[in-house]
Design an enzyme around this catalytic site. Structure first.
Site, short mmCIF file in Angstrom:
data_model
loop_
_atom_site.label_atom_id
_atom_site.label_comp_id
_atom_site.label_asym_id
_atom_site.label_seq_id
_atom_site.Cartn_x
_atom_site.Cartn_y
_atom_site.Cartn_z
N SER A 123 0.69 -1.01 0.13
CA SER A 123 0.03 -0.09 0.01
C SER A 123 0.91 1.40 0.33
CB SER A 123 -0.78 0.36 1.17
OG SER A 123 -0.23 -0.07 2.28
N CYS A 124 0.98 1.46 -1.51
CA CYS A 124 1.81 2.56 -1.40
C CYS A 124 1.42 3.70 -1.72
CB CYS A 124 3.23 2.68 -1.90
SG CYS A 124 3.69 0.61 -2.33
N THR A 125 2.35 4.89 -1.94
CA THR A 125 2.04 6.09 -3.34
C THR A 125 2.51 6.67 -3.83
OG1 THR A 125 0.56 6.80 -0.59
CG2 THR A 125 1.10 8.64 -2.48
N GLU A 161 3.76 0.38 -7.58
CA GLU A 161 1.94 0.39 -6.53
C GLU A 161 1.42 -0.19 -6.79
OE1 GLU A 161 -0.26 3.78 -3.97
OE2 GLU A 161 2.29 3.90 -5.62
#
Length: 487
Positions: free
Chosen positions: A2-4, A92
């Site tokens: 769970s990235c940005t 992502e």
């Protein structure tokens, strides 16, 4: 994972560079930064999670990577820049929907069941992409095409968004189901904001299936959409997010608020983000995937975005006054981030020093961003000599300690954090300027290694000072404090 992700086109940046950036938000994964030499690149690669085996017959290039220290679940190299000056960040984790997954299921690993079922080998995933792709590409576009060939041959077991940059272009690829994909060249004057959702909201299918100037995709994508009744668009428009992505209640807690925060920062004047007549709210499904920023974007802006916790809004979990909305949305800067990197490819310096990777370990909210040159045979021990044991001898663990101490003591520690982040940023840029000039006058590879040593020595000095200060403040705030004059 769970990235940005934040992507910056060349003309959107303050210094005519391209940038690709991402927070690698794992499960408190211990990370390090290393250089992988061609002799150390595997010829026979085995995916730990899917048991897939892949022969790597091409000649690899040197590249940087930020792998997990504990390899029990694979390498998870995350991000890097190779010797050709190409950056990559993978991946992502994005979203999909049941219609897509019914038509093209993920290629998932299945254990053998004695006497019943044979083992089913899975596809590729986040643990694998950087190692399988980055050592073999010379442009950002080549990165897209190599990932595409791997997807079409082996498939993936998860939804992935992957970015590439070279000195001129930034490309973004998103997987669709197990084997399909689309990719877009980021417009030079735009910044992309992508928080764990299928992001692309505009696409030229004719270009993708024809000239491929700005868009690329699976050769059968048009038929795949038609035959599986995937097109939800109205009035002839083509919005991939509506076709391949998600529109769930969870998106409005976990994903879209992050896009709202980033868009609000990038375009405070050209769009209205607050109030009853706001164009976009934290729950808007139509927040643009890319925006022309109201002012040019620098590395420090990208760091600010990826450190975001809704500061300046009622949703900030560190807000002193409880507004009833505090902490209701998932922040960008979170506790379990392993590494955040900004791969910057520059065109105004000698080719030998065009690649700079800005590294921040652990929670971006509390930790500093350190630049290092990537065209080197090895990284200083302060970045690369990391074990699973807590230590103040490296950047990863020192950063993690600062974040863990400062978070519960936010109001009393945050000024020390801000001063720390600014000190590393200022001194880091000063060292880069010094060695950019030296390399312009005389190209000497030894100078690049010298610069990285100097950068890490500076980071160690500033990090140790800040750890001392934050520990002292956290100790003063302990609940068992007592003085002789206490009542």
């Amino acid at each position: 994972m769970s990235c940005t992700t934040v992507l910056v086109g060349k003309k959107a940046s303050n210094d005519n560079t391209t940038m690709i950036a991402r927070t690698d938000d794992g499960h408190f994964d211990v990370k390090k930064m290393i250089v992988v030499e061609p002799k150390d690149q595997p010829k026979k690669y085995k995916c730990v999670n899917s048991h897939l085996k892949i022969e790597l017959t091409e000649e690899p290039m040197r590249y940087t990577a930020c792998p997990n220290v504990d390899k029990k679940e694979g390498i998870w190299a995350a991000t890097g820049i190779n010797a050709a000056g190409v950056g990559m960040t993978a991946t992502e984790t994005i979203t999909s929907n049941p219609r897509v997954l019914a038509a093209d299921p993920y290629v998932e690993y299945k254990k053998a069941k004695p006497g019943k079922e044979k083992e089913v080998i899975g596809g590729i995933g986040e643990e694998d992409y950087v190692v399988l792709v980055l050592p073999y590409i010379k442009t950002a576009r080549e990165g897209v095409l190599r990932v595409a060939s791997l997807l079409e041959k082996y498939g993936t077991y998860e939804p992935n968004g992957i970015a590439f940059n070279d000195k001129d272009e930034v490309w973004w690829l998103e997987t669709i189901g197990g084997h399909h994909w689309i990719a877009s060249r980021v417009p030079e004057d735009r910044v992309v904001i992508n928080p764990n959702q299928f992001g692309t909201d505009t696409f030229d299918l004719k270009d993708a299936l024809g000239a491929g100037k700005n868009y690329l995709c699976s050769k059968d994508l048009k038929e795949f959409i038609r035959d599986n009744y995937l097109d939800l668009n109205q009035n002839g428009k083509f919005n991939p997010r509506d076709i391949f992505g998600s529109h769930t209640d969870m998106d409005h807690i976990y994903d879209t608020p992050r896009a709202w925060f980033m868009g609000r920062y990038l375009t405070p004047y050209s769009h209205k983000w607050d109030g009853p007549d706001a164009e976009f709210t934290p729950a808007s499904d139509n927040i643009p995937w890319s925006l022309v920023p109201d002012r040019k974007v620098a590395v420090e802006d990208v760091k600010y975005l990826l450190s975001g916790h809704f500061q300046g809004t009622d949703f900030d979990p560190y807000k002193n006054q409880d507004t009833g909305k505090r902490g209701m949305y998932r922040s960008i800067g979170i506790n379990r981030t392993g590494v955040t990197s900004i791969c910057q490819i520059r065109s105004n310096v000698p080719k030998e020093i065009s690649g700079v990777e800005w590294i921040c370990f652990a929670s971006t909210t509390f930790d500093a961003l350190l630049p290092v040159y990537t065209n080197v045979p090895k990284m200083p021990a302060y970045l690369s000599n990391v074990t699973t044991d807590t230590s103040t001898e490296n950047f990863y663990w020192s950063s993690a300690l600062i974040g863990a101490l400062a978070d519960p003591n936010y109001s009393s520690c945050i000024q020390n954090i801000w001063r720390y982040q600014e000190a590393v940023a200022v001194r880091g840029r000063q060292i880069l300027r010094e060695y950019d000039l030296k390399m312009t006058k005389k190209a000497d590879p030894a100078l690049i290694e010298e610069a990285n040593r100097k950068l890490c020595e500076m980071a160690r000095e500033e990090t140790t000072k800040t750890l001392n200060r934050v520990l002292r403040q956290a100790s003063a705030n302990m609940k068992n404090g007592y003085k002789l004059a206490d009542n």
